[in-house]
Design an enzyme around this catalytic site. Structure first.
Site, PDB file in Angstrom:
ATOM      1  NE  ARG A  22      -2.698  -1.320   3.436  1.00 36.86           N
ATOM      2  CZ  ARG A  22      -3.022  -2.515   3.928  1.00 36.86           C
ATOM      3  NH1 ARG A  22      -3.821  -3.326   3.245  1.00 36.86           N
ATOM      4  NH2 ARG A  22      -2.574  -2.911   5.101  1.00 36.86           N
ATOM      5  CG  PHE A  57     -10.572  -8.102  -5.694  1.00 37.40           C
ATOM      6  CD1 PHE A  57     -11.620  -9.025  -5.628  1.00 37.40           C
ATOM      7  CD2 PHE A  57      -9.844  -8.006  -6.876  1.00 37.40           C
ATOM      8  CE1 PHE A  57     -11.921  -9.845  -6.715  1.00 37.40           C
ATOM      9  CE2 PHE A  57     -10.145  -8.809  -7.966  1.00 37.40           C
ATOM     10  CZ  PHE A  57     -11.181  -9.732  -7.895  1.00 37.40           C
ATOM     11  CB  SER A  65     -18.805  -8.012  -3.888  1.00 39.28           C
ATOM     12  OG  SER A  65     -17.867  -8.845  -3.253  1.00 39.28           O
ATOM     13  CG  ASN A  76     -18.355 -10.291  -9.665  1.00 35.10           C
ATOM     14  OD1 ASN A  76     -17.150 -10.214  -9.902  1.00 35.10           O
ATOM     15  ND2 ASN A  76     -19.009 -11.436  -9.621  1.00 35.10           N
ATOM     16  CG  ASP A  82      -5.063  -7.497  -2.333  1.00 32.16           C
ATOM     17  OD1 ASP A  82      -4.571  -8.644  -2.414  1.00 32.16           O
ATOM     18  OD2 ASP A  82      -5.170  -6.883  -1.257  1.00 32.16           O
ATOM     19  CB  CYS A  89      -3.202 -14.074  -0.833  1.00 32.78           C
ATOM     20  SG  CYS A  89      -4.991 -14.082  -0.983  1.00 32.78           S
TER      21      CYS A  89
HETATM   22  N1  SAH Z   1      -6.880  -4.803  -0.885  1.00 30.92           N
HETATM   23  C1  SAH Z   1      -7.500  -4.986   0.406  1.00 30.92           C
HETATM   24  C2  SAH Z   1      -7.711  -6.446   0.742  1.00 30.92           C
HETATM   25  C3  SAH Z   1      -8.536  -7.195  -0.275  1.00 30.92           C
HETATM   26  S1  SAH Z   1      -9.178  -8.709   0.297  1.00 30.92           S
HETATM   27  C4  SAH Z   1      -6.671  -4.281   1.460  1.00 30.92           C
HETATM   28  O1  SAH Z   1      -5.547  -3.841   1.164  1.00 30.92           O
HETATM   29  O2  SAH Z   1      -7.151  -4.139   2.570  1.00 30.92           O
HETATM   30  C5  SAH Z   1     -10.257  -9.162  -0.992  1.00 30.92           C
HETATM   31  C6  SAH Z   1     -11.565  -8.410  -1.000  1.00 30.92           C
HETATM   32  O3  SAH Z   1     -12.252  -8.768  -2.198  1.00 30.92           O
HETATM   33  C7  SAH Z   1     -12.528  -8.729   0.121  1.00 30.92           C
HETATM   34  O4  SAH Z   1     -12.902  -7.536   0.757  1.00 30.92           O
HETATM   35  C8  SAH Z   1     -13.752  -9.377  -0.555  1.00 30.92           C
HETATM   36  O5  SAH Z   1     -14.983  -8.999   0.041  1.00 30.92           O
HETATM   37  C9  SAH Z   1     -13.650  -8.839  -1.933  1.00 30.92           C
HETATM   38  N2  SAH Z   1     -14.194  -9.667  -3.022  1.00 30.92           N
HETATM   39  C10 SAH Z   1     -14.071 -10.998  -3.171  1.00 30.92           C
HETATM   40  N3  SAH Z   1     -14.575 -11.404  -4.355  1.00 30.92           N
HETATM   41  C11 SAH Z   1     -15.034 -10.280  -4.987  1.00 30.92           C
HETATM   42  C12 SAH Z   1     -15.629 -10.033  -6.244  1.00 30.92           C
HETATM   43  N4  SAH Z   1     -15.825 -11.030  -7.122  1.00 30.92           N
HETATM   44  N5  SAH Z   1     -15.940  -8.777  -6.564  1.00 30.92           N
HETATM   45  C13 SAH Z   1     -15.724  -7.752  -5.685  1.00 30.92           C
HETATM   46  N6  SAH Z   1     -15.126  -7.928  -4.484  1.00 30.92           N
HETATM   47  C14 SAH Z   1     -14.780  -9.162  -4.133  1.00 30.92           C
END
Ligand code: SAH
Length: 393
Positions: free
Chosen positions: A210, A226, A249, A276, A297, A337
């Site tokens: 970050r 994400f 999402s 999504n 991510d 991950c």
């Molecule tokens: N980048 C963030 C961590 C991401 S974790 C940070 O630095 O804090 C992954 C995230 O993706 C989660 O919050 C989860 O709710 C979301 N997620 C999972 N599948 C998804 C999808 N298909 N579309 C949108 N969000 C999604």
């Protein structure tokens, strides 16, 4: 090793446990005297001491070694291990151990099955094995001694608890602390509700990444896909990004993202799309959107080896679609991950995606998890977060 103590005897030729802490059921010749969840001496086929760990016949991974020295797993042992873990995080920090960090990371700190994260005045513990859950009173007592100014909140991961056969703890261990805390991560402020959210509240493993995004975001349009609670977007906007679009999402994560954007005074330049990511990337492409920096991510697409093919397709798809939105000279920060996806495999997926997108990319940096999630050479599983910082030529 005292005579007559219950022991777990390894099969001949199944002695990887000399350097790697994991013992699977198939490695065990005999563990008939050992009570589930108790500490056990692991011995080789000739009866020689190998190490000591916690045993649980329920999961396939039935024992994890905590020490290769013939010593009891008692209060003093946990205190020594916790002091070492805290000392490692304090290295290079003039004010001592940081107050927002992963303090204990399981195998990497010689405490398989235990995670401890620090959020300012609160320590959150996660027990991932039956043995560690049973040893929790010792762990908590040692924690209070090593970090005396903090309150301890127990927050086990329900999936691990179910796999191991114990009930997941959720609540204060002793003196209650604040329900919400505000923490500062390299200048950005995040609010964490104790006992809620993903992981223990934040994805601490992405802290250094970050910071990287924040450092190059100036005057760019940034896409945080994400986004969870908008950690990357907050850093990007604080770093001078023109605007940030978050895609997420989960409604709880979106509520957290709103709060964090506001706390950092960057709401006006941010947009959150409750969607999504797979669909939203397509929509952005149709709309002709372009970004100077994109973060991908996702959650682990491959939770098991059998899910690898589907996961690879998922990673390829989002990377391909993100590359189509990337400006020339723009940066893509892309992550996986999934434990089962290797660095090599992730690199190949990204290369395939680039080929399909007709993109030529420079590898600016290979990325990983933050340094408070240490990697042990002998335990490759400790390196689970893989990432690439790519620049479009
Ligand atoms: N980048 C963030 C961590 C991401 S974790 C940070 O630095 O804090 C992954 C995230 O993706 C989660 O919050 C989860 O709710 C979301 N997620 C999972 N599948 C998804 C999808 N298909 N579309 C949108 N969000 C999604």
């Amino acid at each position: 090793m005292k005579r007559g103590q219950p022991a777990l005897r390894l099969k001949r030729g199944h002695e990887a446990a000399r350097t790697h802490p994991w013992i699977f059921k198939g490695d065990v010749a005999d563990a008939s005297d050992v009570e589930p969840g108790s500490a056990v001496a692991v011995v080789d086929a000739g009866g020689r001491f190998v190490g000591r760990g916690f045993y649980n016949p329920k999961p396939a991974l039935c024992c994890r070694i905590l020490t290769w020295t013939d010593e009891p797993l008692d209060a003093a042992f946990f205190q020594r291990r916790l002091e070492a873990a805290v000392g490692l995080r304090a290295r290079g920090h003039p004010q001592g151990a940081p107050t927002l960090c992963r303090l204990v990371w399981s195998e990497a700190d010689g405490l398989p099955g235990l995670v401890v994260d620090r959020y300012g005045p609160v320590l959150i513990t996660q027990c991932l094995t039956l043995g560690m859950a049973r040893a929790r009173p010792l762990v908590t007592a040692a924690l209070v001694r090593v970090v005396p100014d903090a309150s301890v909140f127990d927050m086990d991961e329900p999936h691990a608890a179910q796999l191991e056969g114990f009930s997941a703890a959720l609540g204060w261990a002793g003196r209650a602390g604040p329900r919400t805390v505000r923490v500062t991560e390299i200048g950005a402020t995040f609010e964490v509700t104790i006992g809620a959210g993903h992981k223990t509240g934040l994805y601490l493993d992405q802290r250094e990444n970050r910071e990287r995004v924040g450092a190059l975001a100036r005057d760019r349009d940034v896409l945080d896909a994400f986004s969870y609670t908008a950690g990357f977007a907050c850093h990007a906007l604080r770093g001078g990004a023109r605007r940030a679009v978050c895609i997420e999402s989960s409604p709880e994560a979106i509520a957290g993202a709103r709060r964090n954007l506001e706390l950092n005074g960057v709401t006006a330049q941010a947009e959150i799309r409750a969607a999504n990511v797979f669909e939203e990337l397509r929509r952005l492409e149709r709309d002709g959107a372009r970004f100077g920096a994109i973060v991908l991510d996702p959650p682990p697409f491959a939770r098991s080896r059998s899910a690898l093919d589907a996961a690879a397709r998922g990673y390829k798809e989002i990377n391909l679609r993100a590359l189509r939105l990337l400006e020339r000279g723009g940066s893509l920060f892309t992550f996986s991950c999934s434990h089962h996806v290797s660095d090599t495999m992730f690199g190949e997926i990204c290369r395939d995606a680039a080929a399909d997108a007709g993109a030529r990319l420079r590898v600016v940096e290979r990325l990983g998890q933050a340094s408070d999630h240490p990697v042990l050479l002998s335990i490759p599983e400790t390196r689970y977060l893989k990432g690439l910082q790519l620049e479009a030529l």
